[in-house]
Enzyme design. Structure first.
Site, mmCIF file in Angstrom:
data_model
loop_
_atom_site.group_PDB
_atom_site.id
_atom_site.type_symbol
_atom_site.label_atom_id
_atom_site.label_comp_id
_atom_site.label_asym_id
_atom_site.label_seq_id
_atom_site.Cartn_x
_atom_site.Cartn_y
_atom_site.Cartn_z
ATOM 1 N N ASP A 92 0.823 -1.207 0.000
ATOM 2 C CA ASP A 92 0.000 0.000 0.000
ATOM 3 C C ASP A 92 0.861 1.262 0.000
ATOM 4 O OD1 ASP A 92 -2.062 1.829 0.307
ATOM 5 O OD2 ASP A 92 -2.291 1.442 2.459
ATOM 6 N N SER A 95 -0.054 4.198 2.829
ATOM 7 C CA SER A 95 0.175 4.106 4.268
ATOM 8 C C SER A 95 1.628 3.701 4.478
ATOM 9 C CB SER A 95 -0.781 3.099 4.925
ATOM 10 O OG SER A 95 -0.521 1.777 4.477
ATOM 11 N N ASN A 97 2.899 1.747 7.590
ATOM 12 C CA ASN A 97 3.203 0.695 8.565
ATOM 13 C C ASN A 97 3.086 -0.703 7.976
ATOM 14 O OD1 ASN A 97 2.106 3.110 10.282
ATOM 15 N ND2 ASN A 97 3.208 1.808 11.738
ATOM 16 N N TRP A 99 1.966 -4.328 9.256
ATOM 17 C CA TRP A 99 1.332 -5.053 10.355
ATOM 18 C C TRP A 99 0.664 -6.312 9.828
ATOM 19 C CZ3 TRP A 99 -3.823 -6.252 10.418
ATOM 20 C CH2 TRP A 99 -4.692 -5.486 9.611
ATOM 21 N N TYR A 135 -8.377 3.505 10.492
ATOM 22 C CA TYR A 135 -8.952 3.383 9.151
ATOM 23 C C TYR A 135 -10.437 3.639 9.308
ATOM 24 C CZ TYR A 135 -4.679 0.817 7.967
ATOM 25 O OH TYR A 135 -3.378 0.441 7.771
ATOM 26 N N ASP A 275 -2.008 5.912 -5.334
ATOM 27 C CA ASP A 275 -2.198 4.996 -4.201
ATOM 28 C C ASP A 275 -2.567 3.595 -4.674
ATOM 29 O OD1 ASP A 275 -2.732 3.782 -1.796
ATOM 30 O OD2 ASP A 275 -4.427 5.056 -1.265
ATOM 31 N N THR A 278 -5.857 1.922 -3.093
ATOM 32 C CA THR A 278 -7.210 2.359 -3.443
ATOM 33 C C THR A 278 -7.502 1.864 -4.849
ATOM 34 O OG1 THR A 278 -7.138 4.328 -2.035
ATOM 35 C CG2 THR A 278 -8.709 4.347 -3.842
#
Length: 383
Positions: A92, A95, A97, A99, A135, A275, A278
């Protein structure tokens, strides 16, 4: 001299280019539809795509975490720990991070996804830090830890990442991926966690401080993220380099949006974020309404005859003085013979004016290079 040459070759061998294959699978929207849950979900969980980029807007909507990924179809595999534990992640660029679900999570969304078990990894190091990623009005919460993360052929031995403890939202149960690997800038990383690509650069694990993305349009395979390199066989002509307007998301300045020579949006210039997280084209409601009116749709609810696509005009996004057309075959989404516009409204009160999100509908048309060394993006038509 011989020893210097040998040392140089060893150093070069440690810096590499690696290509991570992305698979095009069922989207969350498709899974919900197949289970007869889509219509009810859309009624109960409206959301504002802008909340991904401006979390303060999230409280204005009854949204859930990660709803902006409902149409996402591209995801790849990484591994974490020693021995390796595999996870399917969304790469992505919207963003920062990394996780994944963990054994500490008992949310319904975690129970049918791969979960990281720190006890099974000899290289895991825990921290006393928490992480919370917003989010929509929902969130992912958990703890931060360090471990070896392998992405393609690159082995990052000291990567910080999030281990989820809660993932609110029952719809994530049907999500096709386990977690998220963010590729945006450190400035927007939750809890100040160093993003994966920054770690790769800092440790000299990539040949160049850039990565590139190719998303296939039709095949179930062929898409990829390439770390440290550019594959010129996937695009035609030359890369057009565009300077970034902000080092947060991959944000650039756009000149205008036109159709058949008529300006329909962004008449005085605007901002755009490219992005991979998306799926659609998103813009201000007035601009989206203008596009939909131009093609005979209304608010994205009116179906368009799939046979009419050939007669619809291109949408021209002019960026840095260069035109980037997106044809109707790209911006009209064909879901099993039912065609509809691939647009979404996003209204953000910013000092810089209009904001557009150029998601996968746009990226499938262009090979995209995300250049951290020079804070710029390269775009060229796919071959």
């Amino acid at each position: 001299m011989k020893w210097l040459l040998l040392l140089s070759l060893v150093a070069l061998s440690q810096c590499r280019v690696t290509k991570v294959s992305l698979k095009k699978g069922k989207s969350l929207r498709q899974n919900l539809k197949e289970h007869g849950l889509l219509e009810e979900f859309l009624k109960k969980h409206p959301y504002n795509l802008a909340s991904k980029y401006f979390p303060s807007l999230a409280n204005d909507y009854a949204s859930e975490p990660l709803t902006n990924y409902m149409d996402i179809e591209y995801f790849g595999t990484i591994s974490i720990g020693t021995p390796a534990q595999e996870f399917s992640v969304l790469f992505d660029t919207g963003s920062s991070n990394l996780w994944v679900p963990s054994v500490y999570c008992s949310s319904p969304a975690c129970t049918n996804h791969n979960r990281f078990n720190p006890s099974d990894s000899s290289t895991y190091q825990d921290t006393s830090e928490n992480v919370s990623i917003q989010y929509g009005t929902g969130s992912m919460t958990g703890i931060l830890g360090y471990d070896t993360v392998q992405v393609g052929g690159i082995v990052d031995t000291n990567q910080i990442f999030g281990l989820s403890e809660t993932e609110p939202g029952s719809f994530l149960y049907y999500s096709p991926f386990d977690g998220i690997l963010g590729l945006a800038f450190p400035s927007i990383s939750s809890s100040g966690a160093t993003p994966v690509f920054d770690n790769m650069m800092n440790e000299g694990l990539v040949s160049q401080d850039l990565f590139s993305v190719y998303l296939s349009s039709d095949d179930q395979s062929g898409s990829f993220v390439m770390f440290g390199g550019i594959d010129s066989s996937y695009y035609s002509g030359n890369l057009n380099w565009i300077p970034l307007s902000a080092e947060t998301y991959w944000e650039i300045t756009m000149d205008s949006v036109t159709m058949n020579g008529q300006t329909i949006a962004c008449s005085s210039g605007c901002q755009a974020i490219i992005d991979t997280g998306t799926s659609l084209l998103a813009g201000p409601s007035t601009g989206i309404s203008n596009i939909e009116s131009y093609i005979g749709a209304s608010d994205g609810t009116v179906r368009i005859s799939c046979s009419d696509m050939s007669s619809l005009p291109n949408i021209i996004f002019t960026i840095n003085g260069i035109e980037f057309p997106v044809p109707a075959s790209a911006y009209i989404i064909d879901r099993s013979g039912s065609c509809s516009p691939g647009f979404e409204s996003i209204d953000v009160p910013t000092s810089s004016g209009e904001l557009w999100i150029l998601g996968d509908v746009f990226i499938r048309q262009y090979y995209v290079v995300f250049d951290r060394a020079n804070n710029q993006m390269g775009l060229a038509p796919v071959a």
